[in-house]
Motif scaffolding. Structure first.
Motif, short mmCIF file in Angstrom:
data_model
loop_
_atom_site.label_atom_id
_atom_site.label_comp_id
_atom_site.label_asym_id
_atom_site.label_seq_id
_atom_site.Cartn_x
_atom_site.Cartn_y
_atom_site.Cartn_z
N LEU A 1 6.47 1.55 8.77
CA LEU A 1 7.16 1.44 7.48
C LEU A 1 8.62 1.88 7.58
O LEU A 1 9.44 1.45 6.79
N GLU B 1 0.95 4.35 -2.61
CA GLU B 1 0.53 5.64 -2.09
C GLU B 1 1.55 6.73 -2.43
O GLU B 1 1.19 7.82 -2.83
N ASN B 2 2.83 6.43 -2.27
CA ASN B 2 3.86 7.44 -2.47
C ASN B 2 5.18 6.72 -2.76
O ASN B 2 5.90 6.33 -1.85
N LEU C 1 6.33 10.57 3.89
CA LEU C 1 5.13 10.12 4.61
C LEU C 1 4.06 9.71 3.61
O LEU C 1 4.05 10.15 2.47
N PHE C 2 3.13 8.88 4.12
CA PHE C 2 2.06 8.37 3.27
C PHE C 2 0.73 8.92 3.78
O PHE C 2 0.27 8.54 4.86
N ASP C 3 0.12 9.80 3.02
CA ASP C 3 -1.09 10.49 3.46
C ASP C 3 -2.23 9.56 3.83
O ASP C 3 -2.97 9.81 4.76
N ALA C 4 -2.40 8.50 3.06
CA ALA C 4 -3.59 7.66 3.25
C ALA C 4 -3.39 6.60 4.34
O ALA C 4 -4.30 5.84 4.62
N LEU C 5 -2.22 6.58 4.96
CA LEU C 5 -1.98 5.62 6.03
C LEU C 5 -1.99 6.36 7.37
O LEU C 5 -1.75 7.57 7.40
N ARG D 1 0.84 -1.20 0.00
CA ARG D 1 0.00 0.00 0.00
C ARG D 1 0.87 1.25 0.00
O ARG D 1 0.56 2.25 -0.65
N ALA D 2 1.98 1.19 0.75
CA ALA D 2 2.86 2.35 0.82
C ALA D 2 3.44 2.68 -0.55
O ALA D 2 3.51 3.84 -0.95
#
Lengths: 310, 511
Positions: free
Chosen positions: B104, A175-176, B92-96, A171-172
């Protein structure tokens, strides 16, 4: 208890069978998109799975070998997609569309001489007395193993994405990818593996069409199921259990229109046949209109190529 | 040297095609020392720390960690050796949620439940409260940075690398951060602190190494040097401070009243009842931490977001419902923060980019056809006047460095001689000399009678050029006040103080 000559138990039973290919293809594509890759070649991978699965099953005499062959065939063609988009950074949309066209053509070539042959049959899972339970036995408990396997795969994907470290990293990356790279994750490798998993699922789905659902080989046998699978991923807003619901919904519409045709409903056949596709378009329009929740759930790096800069 | 050396670098060099990013860099960091790495943009600071963190491999030279050879092939190895890094962005991951983001960044994270407990414990222990279950996309810039710091601290680092950590913080948040860093240093953790903000380095750091064009040009003890001396070592030249004309402002040019508009992006901030006026010849500085509605304000002023007619007025005429080209005709030019993809089309040449925004005011089209000769003249003019370093005006915008493209974009808007000019982060990522030039150009435009709106997160910049200051906080704009006599503390309070602290305390009470 029939309605207009349609038996609900039979309808549910055939709905569960009809939705297996799109459910498998959609859950595979969900994983691919969660990793940030938009593979529009689902239809091409499915039909490669259908033809490879069919050929393997006919030659080995085993439907299980056929499913493996189907998955392998789809993974082989997806390697081209992976190479083009992950190594050469080709546009994912254009590459995906090309894979669909390529898959349709190649499958037609490979399928020459297999028309009209019957593949080895797939036995139902013997559940003994359970199958005799009224209604439930007929509707839910008298299916071949792939019906249950596909549901287990959905459950597995859900659990992995939600609870495991692998799922979190996947997912990471979707996501980015820059951040994931900065933290030391191998973006490209993870994406290639996701593409291969998605292809294996699409291949299984395709093989299910040619081995169980139809079962025979004709050109273009998947008939747009790959596109419906893509729509279901959006419809499900990238959530595994909703893929299951979406697949049953679309499978149900497909089965229902066939049953209505057979029951002689007074609607022209053409309208009934186009209904699953119309509903697909309708769902996509509703889901993508405005800044709905679907937009929030979409992986932020979806469809963007990753290039490790300095 | 008597001190206990933690990390030593000797003769580190790294060459990229066409650029020598680092050239024989040597320095060392002691245990428990706060060491500053100072330099302009492009001086090679980022490349150097990426090598220490294992993201990039040096071409030459060697590193030692506690006397042992140290050459991390990847960040995982660096983390295992006790080196942690807080990134400037991209990490950073906005949706997490917070806990997932922290997990992570760790190699062997404990189960989520345990990790959430550890995050609470460590974050409160260092005065940086955080709720592990919150989505990172909903956090303020300061809170997002806490996530990164906590992620590093959970791994007990021996060396913490911080890349420009204060660029997005309010002054109060900077104080909190410095408190945490001093506490860490006292506990024996070394900190490599990268910045070009000299006052901060004076306040925090024990030693400093100064880089220019990839080479070490000096070392100093920041407390013993003035900011000006260090700046001149950094730039290698004397600096010019922009001059203000100090004229009386004219009549109101731009008036914004009750401007409310929803953000077009999911994690954006909507504007809520924004009011202000800017007079001719006046510079209004709008400060605020990123993500408080700056982008939305620029969009609403440039015409990319349309609002009811009278919410935006130029010389008393409502133009809120007209688009960007109509507004340019009426005299408003705008330069957004995002240079590539918003202010400039990346794959188009500078000439074409000049045309895209300059066509209306400079008359670069005739009956729907492009007047290429005039367009090229205009582009040449911008390149010459603003000293844009480019092989030519046919070069694609993408090929220019960030600072050069910024000069081009700002120059393009300023040279259209607008009556109102709105800029967002005009000197972001631009080196000190170019920043001074851009600020001077904006002041000159104001002197020529334009109303200038500068949206910036750099408070020093606002204090340097603005006549009045207003703060944007969660989409609301404070009453503008004169900048003269304003203290940093007052500004900090206007910006919303220590952002998020309040909320964290409240949730703590309920927990």
């Amino acid at each position: 208890m029939d309605f207009y000559g349609i038996n609900p138990a039979v309808l549910i039973a055939s709905l569960m069978v009809a939705s297996v290919p799109i459910m498998l293809a959609a859950i595979g594509e969900l994983v691919v998109e969660k990793a940030g890759v938009l593979n529009l070649g689902v239809e091409g991978m499915m039909i490669m799975g259908a033809v490879c699965g069919f050929i393997t099953a006919v030659h080995t005499g085993s439907p299980w070998a056929g499913f493996l062959g189907g998955a392998a065939g789809a993974m082989a063609i997806s390697l081209i997609f992976a190479l083009l988009t992950q190594v050469f950074l080709a546009n994912q949309v254009a590459t995906g569309l090309a894979m669909t066209l390529f898959g349709l053509g190649l499958s037609s070539l490979m399928g020459q001489g297999y028309n009209g042959i019957k593949p080895p049959a797939m036995a139902d899972v013997p559940l003994g007395p359970l199958e005799d339970i009224p209604f439930i036995g007929r509707a839910f408990l008298s299916h071949d193993a792939m019906v249950y396997v596909s549901i287990l795969i959905v459950a597995g994907v859900w659990a992995v994405l939600k609870y495991s470290r692998v799922g979190l990293i996947l997912r990471a990356v979707g996501e980015n990818h820059d951040a994931a790279h900065a933290l030391g994750y191998k973006v490209r490798r993870i994406r290639v593996l996701a593409i291969l998993f998605g292809a294996a699922m699409a291949g299984l789905g395709g093989a299910y069409v040619s081995l169980v659902r139809v079962p025979q080989w004709t050109d273009g046998i998947t008939a747009g199921a790959g596109w419906i699978a893509l729509a279901i991923v959006v419809f499900a807003s990238w959530k595994p259990w909703r893929v299951l619901i979406g697949a049953y919904l679309f499978g149900g519409i497909t089965v229902l229109q066939l049953n209505l045709q057979a029951a002689g409903a007074r609607i022209p056949v053409e309208y009934l046949s186009m209904s699953p596709y119309l509903i697909t378009i309708l769902v996509l329009v509703i889901m993508s209109s405005g800044k709905g929740r679907a937009g929030l759930n979409a992986p932020a790096a979806l469809g963007q190529n990753f290039h490790a800069s300095r | 040297m008597a001190r206990d050396v933690l990390l030593g670098l000797e003769g580190i060099s790294k060459t990229y095609p066409g650029v020598k990013a680092n050239d024989g860099v040597s320095f060392s960091i002691g245990a428990g020392e706060v060491h500053a790495l100072l330099g302009e943009n492009g001086a090679g600071k980022s490349t150097l720390v990426k090598m220490i963190y294992g993201l990039v491999k040096p071409d030459e030279g060697r590193m030692t960690l506690r006397g042992q050879p140290y050459a991390p092939p990847e960040p995982r190895a660096a983390r295992a050796a006790g080196v942690a890094m807080v990134f400037q962005h991209f990490s950073l991951f906005d949706a997490l949620n917070v806990a997932e983001n922290v997990a992570l960044g760790m190699d062997n994270p404990p189960p989520m439940r345990a990790l959430e407990g550890r995050i609470r414990e460590v974050s409160e222990g260092y005065g940086l409260p955080l709720d592990p279950a919150r989505l990172v996309g909903d956090l303020s810039a300061g809170e997002r940075q806490r996530v990164e710091i906590i992620r590093c601290l959970l791994q007990d680092p021996k060396l913490l690398i911080m890349d420009e950590p204060t660029s997005v913080l309010t002054p109060q948040e900077v104080d909190i951060l410095f408190g945490t860093l001093r506490q860490l240093a006292a506990e024996g953790t070394s900190i490599l602190y990268i910045s070009h903000k000299l006052e901060e380095i004076k306040a925090l750091c024990d030693e400093a190494t100064i880089l220019r064009r990839g080479k070490v040009v000096g070392t100093c003890t920041p407390r013993e040097k003035s900011a000006r001396e260090m700046a001149e070592m950094m730039v290698g030249a004397t600096l010019n401070v922009p001059k203000r004309a100090g004229k009386e402002p004219g009549p109101v040019a731009l008036k914004v009243q009750e401007l409310s508009v929803a953000s077009p992006s999911a994690f954006g901030t909507s504007l809520k009842g924004v009011n202000f006026e800017v007079r001719q010849g006046e510079v209004l500085g709008i400060g605020g931490v990123a993500g408080n509605g700056q982008d939305e304000l620029l969009l609403a002023l440039s015409g990319e977001l349309r609002t009811p007619r009278d919410t935006v007025q130029i010389h008393g005429r409502g133009i809120g419902d007209s688009g960007p080209n109509d507004r340019r005709r009426d005299g408003i030019c705008a330069a957004p923060e995002e240079r590539l993809g918003h202010a400039a089309a990346p794959d188009m040449s500078l000439t074409e980019n000049a045309l895209l925004s300059g066509a209306v005011r400079r008359g670069l089209t005739k009956r729907g056809f492009i007047d290429w000769a005039r367009t090229r003249d205009f582009a040449e003019d911008v390149v010459r006047t603003f000293d844009v370093r480019t092989p030519g005006i046919g070069t694609a915008a993408r090929a220019l460095s960030g600072g050069n493209l910024q000069k081009f974009v700002l120059g393009r808007e300023i040279m259209q001689e607008p009556e109102v000019i709105v800029v967002n982060q005009p000197t972001w990522g631009v080196d000190a000399a170019a920043a001074a030039f851009i600020r001077q150009a904006l002041l000159n435009r104001a002197e020529a009678g334009a109303a200038v709106v500068v949206i910036s997160q750099d408070i020093d910049e606002i204090m340097e050029i603005a006549d009045r200051f207003a703060a944007l906080n969660e989409g609301r704009l404070s009453e503008p006040v004169p900048t003269q006599g304003l203290t940093i503390d007052q500004i900090g309070l206007m910006l919303g103080g220590a952002h998020g602290m309040h909320q964290a305390e409240v949730s703590h009470v309920h927990a």
